[in-house]
Design a protein around this motif. Sequence first.
Motif, PDB file in Angstrom:
ATOM      1  N   PRO A  58       2.877  36.149 -21.346  1.00  0.00           N
ATOM      2  CA  PRO A  58       2.979  35.070 -20.352  1.00  0.00           C
ATOM      3  C   PRO A  58       2.252  35.398 -19.048  1.00  0.00           C
ATOM      4  N   LYS A  59       2.298  36.648 -18.620  1.00  0.00           N
ATOM      5  CA  LYS A  59       1.600  37.044 -17.400  1.00  0.00           C
ATOM      6  C   LYS A  59       0.096  36.893 -17.560  1.00  0.00           C
ATOM      7  N   GLU A  60      -0.437  37.296 -18.708  1.00  0.00           N
ATOM      8  CA  GLU A  60      -1.874  37.167 -18.956  1.00  0.00           C
ATOM      9  C   GLU A  60      -2.291  35.700 -18.984  1.00  0.00           C
ATOM     10  N   MET A  61      -1.469  34.850 -19.571  1.00  0.00           N
ATOM     11  CA  MET A  61      -1.805  33.430 -19.619  1.00  0.00           C
ATOM     12  C   MET A  61      -1.685  32.784 -18.239  1.00  0.00           C
ATOM     13  N   ARG A  62      -0.739  33.239 -17.417  1.00  0.00           N
ATOM     14  CA  ARG A  62      -0.651  32.718 -16.044  1.00  0.00           C
ATOM     15  C   ARG A  62      -1.902  33.063 -15.266  1.00  0.00           C
ATOM     16  N   SER A  63      -2.447  34.239 -15.502  1.00  0.00           N
ATOM     17  CA  SER A  63      -3.680  34.636 -14.820  1.00  0.00           C
ATOM     18  C   SER A  63      -4.837  33.740 -15.232  1.00  0.00           C
ATOM     19  N   ILE A  64      -4.877  33.370 -16.499  1.00  0.00           N
ATOM     20  CA  ILE A  64      -5.913  32.441 -16.958  1.00  0.00           C
ATOM     21  C   ILE A  64      -5.702  31.062 -16.338  1.00  0.00           C
ATOM     22  N   GLY A  65      -4.450  30.609 -16.313  1.00  0.00           N
ATOM     23  CA  GLY A  65      -4.152  29.347 -15.646  1.00  0.00           C
ATOM     24  C   GLY A  65      -3.900  28.183 -16.575  1.00  0.00           C
ATOM     25  N   PHE A  66      -4.059  28.392 -17.882  1.00  0.00           N
ATOM     26  CA  PHE A  66      -3.794  27.359 -18.879  1.00  0.00           C
ATOM     27  C   PHE A  66      -2.695  27.853 -19.820  1.00  0.00           C
ATOM     28  N   PRO A  67      -1.879  26.957 -20.363  1.00  0.00           N
ATOM     29  CA  PRO A  67      -0.980  27.360 -21.449  1.00  0.00           C
ATOM     30  C   PRO A  67      -1.775  27.560 -22.732  1.00  0.00           C
ATOM     31  N   TRP A  68      -1.361  28.540 -23.546  1.00  0.00           N
ATOM     32  CA  TRP A  68      -2.096  28.790 -24.775  1.00  0.00           C
ATOM     33  C   TRP A  68      -1.874  27.644 -25.754  1.00  0.00           C
ATOM     34  N   SER A  69      -2.909  27.309 -26.498  1.00  0.00           N
ATOM     35  CA  SER A  69      -2.823  26.341 -27.594  1.00  0.00           C
ATOM     36  C   SER A  69      -4.034  26.546 -28.479  1.00  0.00           C
ATOM     37  N   PRO A  70      -3.985  26.096 -29.733  1.00  0.00           N
ATOM     38  CA  PRO A  70      -5.181  26.157 -30.575  1.00  0.00           C
ATOM     39  C   PRO A  70      -6.352  25.398 -29.951  1.00  0.00           C
ATOM     40  N   GLY A  71      -6.053  24.310 -29.253  1.00  0.00           N
ATOM     41  CA  GLY A  71      -7.115  23.556 -28.578  1.00  0.00           C
ATOM     42  C   GLY A  71      -7.793  24.365 -27.499  1.00  0.00           C
ATOM     43  N   LEU A  72      -7.029  25.186 -26.786  1.00  0.00           N
ATOM     44  CA  LEU A  72      -7.630  26.040 -25.758  1.00  0.00           C
ATOM     45  C   LEU A  72      -8.546  27.077 -26.398  1.00  0.00           C
ATOM     46  N   VAL A  73      -8.158  27.587 -27.552  1.00  0.00           N
ATOM     47  CA  VAL A  73      -9.020  28.544 -28.257  1.00  0.00           C
ATOM     48  C   VAL A  73     -10.349  27.879 -28.607  1.00  0.00           C
ATOM     49  N   SER A  74     -10.281  26.672 -29.141  1.00  0.00           N
ATOM     50  CA  SER A  74     -11.513  25.956 -29.500  1.00  0.00           C
ATOM     51  C   SER A  74     -12.357  25.679 -28.278  1.00  0.00           C
ATOM     52  N   ARG A  75     -11.715  25.279 -27.193  1.00  0.00           N
ATOM     53  CA  ARG A  75     -12.458  24.977 -25.970  1.00  0.00           C
ATOM     54  C   ARG A  75     -13.159  26.221 -25.435  1.00  0.00           C
ATOM     55  N   ALA A  76     -12.452  27.351 -25.378  1.00  0.00           N
ATOM     56  CA  ALA A  76     -13.041  28.582 -24.848  1.00  0.00           C
ATOM     57  C   ALA A  76     -14.198  29.051 -25.724  1.00  0.00           C
ATOM     58  N   ARG A  77     -14.042  28.934 -27.033  1.00  0.00           N
ATOM     59  CA  ARG A  77     -15.126  29.330 -27.937  1.00  0.00           C
ATOM     60  C   ARG A  77     -16.324  28.394 -27.813  1.00  0.00           C
ATOM     61  N   ALA A  78     -16.048  27.093 -27.633  1.00  0.00           N
ATOM     62  CA  ALA A  78     -17.138  26.132 -27.487  1.00  0.00           C
ATOM     63  C   ALA A  78     -17.895  26.340 -26.193  1.00  0.00           C
ATOM     64  N   SER A  79     -17.189  26.653 -25.119  1.00  0.00           N
ATOM     65  CA  SER A  79     -17.844  26.876 -23.830  1.00  0.00           C
ATOM     66  C   SER A  79     -18.806  28.051 -23.910  1.00  0.00           C
ATOM     67  N   ALA A  80     -18.343  29.153 -24.507  1.00  0.00           N
ATOM     68  CA  ALA A  80     -19.226  30.312 -24.678  1.00  0.00           C
ATOM     69  C   ALA A  80     -20.325  30.022 -25.682  1.00  0.00           C
ATOM     70  N   GLY A  81     -19.990  29.279 -26.731  1.00  0.00           N
ATOM     71  CA  GLY A  81     -20.987  28.954 -27.744  1.00  0.00           C
ATOM     72  C   GLY A  81     -22.124  28.110 -27.205  1.00  0.00           C
ATOM     73  N   GLY A  82     -21.828  27.233 -26.244  1.00  0.00           N
ATOM     74  CA  GLY A  82     -22.881  26.414 -25.651  1.00  0.00           C
ATOM     75  C   GLY A  82     -23.918  27.238 -24.916  1.00  0.00           C
ATOM     76  N   THR A  83     -23.469  28.226 -24.170  1.00  0.00           N
ATOM     77  CA  THR A  83     -24.421  29.072 -23.442  1.00  0.00           C
ATOM     78  C   THR A  83     -25.184  29.979 -24.397  1.00  0.00           C
ATOM     79  N   LEU A  84     -24.519  30.465 -25.429  1.00  0.00           N
ATOM     80  CA  LEU A  84     -25.222  31.246 -26.450  1.00  0.00           C
ATOM     81  C   LEU A  84     -26.319  30.417 -27.112  1.00  0.00           C
ATOM     82  N   ALA A  85     -25.983  29.195 -27.491  1.00  0.00           N
ATOM     83  CA  ALA A  85     -26.970  28.329 -28.151  1.00  0.00           C
ATOM     84  C   ALA A  85     -28.133  28.023 -27.218  1.00  0.00           C
ATOM     85  N   ALA A  86     -27.818  27.776 -25.948  1.00  0.00           N
ATOM     86  CA  ALA A  86     -28.874  27.495 -24.976  1.00  0.00           C
ATOM     87  C   ALA A  86     -29.793  28.698 -24.806  1.00  0.00           C
ATOM     88  N   THR A  87     -29.218  29.890 -24.784  1.00  0.00           N
ATOM     89  CA  THR A  87     -30.021  31.103 -24.611  1.00  0.00           C
ATOM     90  C   THR A  87     -30.910  31.339 -25.828  1.00  0.00           C
TER      91      THR A  87
END
Length: 285
Positions: free
Chosen positions: A53-82
């Motif tokens: 819970p402390k680690e997730m508070r530092s991130i600022g979002f509650p954990w969910s499968p949707g958050l995992v997809s969002r975080a992976r997509a955000s990084a994936g976009g910059t990888l694809a652009a590079t």
Amino acid sequence: MSKYRLTRLALEQDASVRDLMEIREASQATEEDLALAHDSFYVRRFFEGHLSPKEMRSIGFPWSPGLVSRARASAGGTLAATRALLEWQLPFTANIAGGTHHAFADRGEGFCVFNDIAVSARMAMAEEGIERVLVIDLDVHQGNGTSAIFAGDERVTTFDVHGDKNYPWKTRSTSTYDVALPDATGDEEYLALLREWLPRLFAQHQPQLVFFQAGVDAMEKDSFGRLSLTRKGLMERNKMVLSKCLEEGVPTVITMGGGYSRPIDNTVEAHADVYRAAAQMYPAQ
């Protein structure tokens, strides 16, 4: 959160740039991709929802499968652009997301789970033979995660302009060059600073690849900004950075970064301005 979709829609509906850019959906970053810049144990624990819970508070979002997809997509976009930038030898590519510069190697912070710029820079160095990277971070908040990940790595130069009294307060790290600005700094002072710094950065470090973290939260009346740039000033900022990259012939990846105006429309237009500038600048050369 709505600004990501709204920025994409603004660009898709803008006749002035519709034929100058191609917007593609990127693949999500894999666990192996993320391990280029992140501790594998942290990545696996986040994927499985095992952060404390402390680690997730530092991130600022509650954990969910949707958050995992969002975080992976955000990084994936910059990888694809590079990858597209280097494979197709383009002057600019961009992610209409990313710039998640508060993520450290072993933890997330400040609404940032994974550091897309660090992951993509490491990929370019490992797979494409890039030896000199310049990160130009103009988000109003210091990119503490990015500078910490690359501390001691002489291949990467981190240049960070941010508000002196703004977040992060307790976890700020040291960039190659940190320029901390007082509250209410406006267009004139900000642009003069860039005119001084940009030629020095390229002359001294001879980058082969640039990442431009183009946050627009330095804009006046931004909810979390504390600086006073106008939209016109931000447009001039974008032009200065991108023109210098084009002039030096250094391929450049643009990431979105922060922007928190109310109403959100002001932020959306300022973000869209960044991508418009890149799209309109290259064909004119």
